[in-house]
Design an enzyme around this catalytic site. Structure first.
Site, PDB file in Angstrom:
ATOM      1  N   ARG A  70      12.559 -24.286  -4.936  1.00  0.00           N
ATOM      2  CA  ARG A  70      13.469 -23.932  -3.844  1.00  0.00           C
ATOM      3  C   ARG A  70      13.416 -22.437  -3.554  1.00  0.00           C
ATOM      4  O   ARG A  70      13.323 -22.012  -2.400  1.00  0.00           O
ATOM      5  CB  ARG A  70      14.905 -24.320  -4.205  1.00  0.00           C
ATOM      6  CG  ARG A  70      15.215 -25.806  -4.201  1.00  0.00           C
ATOM      7  CD  ARG A  70      16.691 -26.030  -4.506  1.00  0.00           C
ATOM      8  NE  ARG A  70      17.048 -27.441  -4.560  1.00  0.00           N
ATOM      9  CZ  ARG A  70      18.286 -27.891  -4.768  1.00  0.00           C
ATOM     10  NH1 ARG A  70      19.271 -27.020  -4.962  1.00  0.00           N
ATOM     11  NH2 ARG A  70      18.533 -29.190  -4.806  1.00  0.00           N
TER      12      ARG A  70
ATOM     13  N   TRP B 181      21.408 -38.931 -12.996  1.00  0.00           N
ATOM     14  CA  TRP B 181      20.186 -38.164 -12.759  1.00  0.00           C
ATOM     15  C   TRP B 181      19.011 -38.954 -13.324  1.00  0.00           C
ATOM     16  O   TRP B 181      19.074 -39.428 -14.444  1.00  0.00           O
ATOM     17  CB  TRP B 181      20.242 -36.796 -13.429  1.00  0.00           C
ATOM     18  CG  TRP B 181      21.331 -35.935 -12.871  1.00  0.00           C
ATOM     19  CD1 TRP B 181      22.544 -35.693 -13.401  1.00  0.00           C
ATOM     20  CD2 TRP B 181      21.279 -35.190 -11.651  1.00  0.00           C
ATOM     21  NE1 TRP B 181      23.268 -34.826 -12.616  1.00  0.00           N
ATOM     22  CE2 TRP B 181      22.512 -34.500 -11.531  1.00  0.00           C
ATOM     23  CE3 TRP B 181      20.305 -35.033 -10.673  1.00  0.00           C
ATOM     24  CZ2 TRP B 181      22.792 -33.675 -10.445  1.00  0.00           C
ATOM     25  CZ3 TRP B 181      20.595 -34.203  -9.610  1.00  0.00           C
ATOM     26  CH2 TRP B 181      21.816 -33.532  -9.493  1.00  0.00           C
TER      27      TRP B 181
ATOM     28  N   THR C 268      13.431 -44.331  -7.142  1.00  0.00           N
ATOM     29  CA  THR C 268      14.161 -43.074  -6.952  1.00  0.00           C
ATOM     30  C   THR C 268      15.671 -43.220  -7.095  1.00  0.00           C
ATOM     31  O   THR C 268      16.379 -42.232  -7.239  1.00  0.00           O
ATOM     32  CB  THR C 268      13.884 -42.484  -5.559  1.00  0.00           C
ATOM     33  OG1 THR C 268      14.339 -43.423  -4.562  1.00  0.00           O
ATOM     34  CG2 THR C 268      12.404 -42.231  -5.366  1.00  0.00           C
ATOM     35  N   ALA C 269      16.178 -44.436  -7.032  1.00  0.00           N
ATOM     36  CA  ALA C 269      17.622 -44.671  -7.139  1.00  0.00           C
ATOM     37  C   ALA C 269      17.853 -46.146  -7.426  1.00  0.00           C
ATOM     38  O   ALA C 269      16.995 -46.994  -7.149  1.00  0.00           O
ATOM     39  CB  ALA C 269      18.331 -44.276  -5.844  1.00  0.00           C
TER      40      ALA C 269
ATOM     41  N   GLU D 107       0.822  -1.207   0.000  1.00  0.00           N
ATOM     42  CA  GLU D 107       0.000   0.000   0.000  1.00  0.00           C
ATOM     43  C   GLU D 107       0.859   1.261   0.000  1.00  0.00           C
ATOM     44  O   GLU D 107       0.545   2.246  -0.673  1.00  0.00           O
ATOM     45  CB  GLU D 107      -0.917   0.013   1.245  1.00  0.00           C
ATOM     46  CG  GLU D 107      -1.845  -1.189   1.347  1.00  0.00           C
ATOM     47  CD  GLU D 107      -1.282  -2.291   2.216  1.00  0.00           C
ATOM     48  OE1 GLU D 107      -2.024  -2.807   3.068  1.00  0.00           O
ATOM     49  OE2 GLU D 107      -0.084  -2.641   2.046  1.00  0.00           O
TER      50      GLU D 107
ATOM     51  N   CYS E 272      -2.349  -3.677   7.466  1.00  0.00           N
ATOM     52  CA  CYS E 272      -1.958  -3.883   8.859  1.00  0.00           C
ATOM     53  C   CYS E 272      -2.376  -2.685   9.706  1.00  0.00           C
ATOM     54  O   CYS E 272      -2.392  -1.544   9.241  1.00  0.00           O
ATOM     55  CB  CYS E 272      -0.457  -4.120   8.961  1.00  0.00           C
ATOM     56  SG  CYS E 272       0.570  -2.788   8.291  1.00  0.00           S
TER      57      CYS E 272
ATOM     58  N   ASP F 222      24.766 -37.657  -1.510  1.00  0.00           N
ATOM     59  CA  ASP F 222      24.676 -36.931  -2.784  1.00  0.00           C
ATOM     60  C   ASP F 222      25.591 -35.708  -2.836  1.00  0.00           C
ATOM     61  O   ASP F 222      25.630 -35.024  -3.861  1.00  0.00           O
ATOM     62  CB  ASP F 222      23.232 -36.478  -3.034  1.00  0.00           C
ATOM     63  CG  ASP F 222      22.262 -37.646  -3.163  1.00  0.00           C
ATOM     64  OD1 ASP F 222      22.734 -38.777  -3.388  1.00  0.00           O
ATOM     65  OD2 ASP F 222      21.051 -37.419  -3.042  1.00  0.00           O
TER      66      ASP F 222
ATOM     67  N   GLU G   9      13.739 -32.170   0.181  1.00  0.00           N
ATOM     68  CA  GLU G   9      14.495 -32.968  -0.786  1.00  0.00           C
ATOM     69  C   GLU G   9      15.185 -34.058   0.027  1.00  0.00           C
ATOM     70  O   GLU G   9      16.168 -33.789   0.714  1.00  0.00           O
ATOM     71  CB  GLU G   9      15.493 -32.095  -1.543  1.00  0.00           C
ATOM     72  CG  GLU G   9      14.802 -30.972  -2.293  1.00  0.00           C
ATOM     73  CD  GLU G   9      15.567 -30.536  -3.541  1.00  0.00           C
ATOM     74  OE1 GLU G   9      16.503 -31.244  -3.963  1.00  0.00           O
ATOM     75  OE2 GLU G   9      15.197 -29.479  -4.075  1.00  0.00           O
TER      76      GLU G   9
ATOM     77  N   LEU H 278      21.692 -28.080  -1.914  1.00  0.00           N
ATOM     78  CA  LEU H 278      20.382 -27.627  -1.416  1.00  0.00           C
ATOM     79  C   LEU H 278      20.249 -26.104  -1.429  1.00  0.00           C
ATOM     80  O   LEU H 278      19.637 -25.516  -0.538  1.00  0.00           O
ATOM     81  CB  LEU H 278      20.131 -28.160   0.001  1.00  0.00           C
ATOM     82  CG  LEU H 278      20.220 -29.683   0.170  1.00  0.00           C
ATOM     83  CD1 LEU H 278      20.054 -30.071   1.637  1.00  0.00           C
ATOM     84  CD2 LEU H 278      19.168 -30.399  -0.688  1.00  0.00           C
TER      85      LEU H 278
END
Length: 371
Positions: free
Chosen positions: A188, A174, A165-166, A56, A79, A204, A303, A208
């Site tokens: 992220r 990947w 996943t692996a 505002e 506010c 890994d 993750e 991150l």
């Protein structure tokens, strides 16, 4: 050129303004404002960063604070209390608009409705609940923190077409495409914290962090690095992992009580904070989430591997799942997506509602919510 004078039309413009602060306002809500008179846009603004002027104020500043007779559209109730900045309700009263149109009330139960009451007491007409659902979606984490003292938790996983996943040996880089991994960068960037485990960081060598530039986020200020929150029950991290050499804070939650071990990992690292559990057992995930909310974390992006992912689902701590599915098969010896234990009857299955499906590169991105 004049536009149709409908509250929904102009509130959609205010929401567009609010989205400009999507990646930069943490821990504050994303808020936009437009000021209109006689069907014409006079000014607009958004809340860009914590401690900076609210939406505002930015919109009013373009008009030298004078909005006499105009209609102000704002995505969140102005506010009424003094925080890092003066009350926006007072600034609006001074600017003398005819009407203030609000998408949603302040979710903080301690102040909700006070800004509206203040405006009405000074003869300003107030209209509420215009595009309320859109405004709530934009600030789902802030709302949950204010109303439930918990953050909004998004569980992100990458998987093969057969739900793996692996590989059995742990190799996972990947599974998904470069386009999917780039898309994750935006998830992220929009989060307050990135949650993972020591196992993921070690196995890994995970960073991150957000590896996008300000222009990619369409913002003028520097890219904000979300807090990295690492669950490390026995404090396996050594401090030599690459995550410790990157910008941004690291919060480690551990059951480790040995002062020497804790001191070793904190040595010379002003960006590392250790939170010790009061129990010698595993970290209590629900208590962890309450702790994060107390630390002003609105949105948690996870993750992690199948163990933490399964535990979060089992404890009903997940608000949204984002699954990137690659058109590949890894076989039944590869590692699974969620460790949910054995489910022996169909009525015990975890049910989801799919809310979005789209292609990202060669992958399918599924967004779902637990029922």
């Amino acid at each position: 050129m004049s536009h149709p004078v409908t509250h929904e039309f102009w509130m959609s413009k205010a929401l567009q303004q609010a989205r400009k602060g999507y990646y930069s306002t943490h821990p504050n809500p994303r808020v936009g404002c437009v000021i209109v008179q006689d069907g014409k846009l006079l000014s607009e603004g958004f809340h860009e960063f914590p401690g900076g002027p609210h939406a505002e104020i930015n919109a009013l500043n373009n008009l030298a604070g004078n909005a006499a007779g105009a209609t102000v559209y704002v995505t969140l109730e102005p506010c009424s209390h003094t925080g890092k900045t003066p009350p926006c309700a007072d600034a609006l009263i001074k600017a003398k608009p005819d009407t203030v149109v609000i998408a949603m009330l302040d979710p903080n139960p301690l102040v909700s409705g006070q800004g509206i009451n203040k405006l009405r007491q000074h003869g300003i007409k107030v209209v509420t609940d215009v595009l309320k659902q859109q405004a709530m979606l934009l600030n789902a984490g802030f709302i949950k923190r204010m109303t439930q003292q918990l953050p909004f938790v998004r569980l992100k996983m990458g998987m093969s077409l057969d739900g793996r996943t692996a590989l059995s040996n742990g190799l996972s880089q990947w599974i998904t495409s470069p386009e999917s991994r780039q898309d994750v960068q935006f998830l992220r960037a929009g989060s307050s914290a990135i949650l993972s485990t020591a196992a993921t960081v070690i196995n890994d060598d995970a960073s991150l962090n957000v590896r996008l530039h300000a222009d990619q986020l369409k913002q003028k200020i520097a890219v904000r690095q979300p807090v990295r929150v690492i669950i490390d029950n026995s404090l396996r991290l050594t401090g030599r992992e690459q995550i410790f050499g990157l910008e941004g804070e690291i919060w480690i939650f551990t059951t480790q009580q040995d002062k020497e071990v804790i001191a070793a990992i904190k040595q010379g690292r002003e960006n590392v904070f250790i939170f010790k559990s009061s129990t010698d057992q595993r970290i209590d995930l629900k208590q962890l989430m309450h702790n994060l909310a107390e630390l002003e974390i609105n949105e948690v992006h996870t993750e992690c591997g199948s163990t933490l992912a399964g535990a979060l689902i089992q404890q009903n701590l997940v608000d949204e799942l984002v699954l990137y599915m690659a058109p590949d098969l890894l076989g039944d010896q590869a590692q699974g997506l969620f460790d949910l234990g054995e489910i022996s009857i169909m009525s015990d299955k975890f049910q989801l509602s799919i809310i979005d499906v789209r292609m990202i590169g060669r992958d399918i991105k599924l967004t779902a919510k637990p029922q």
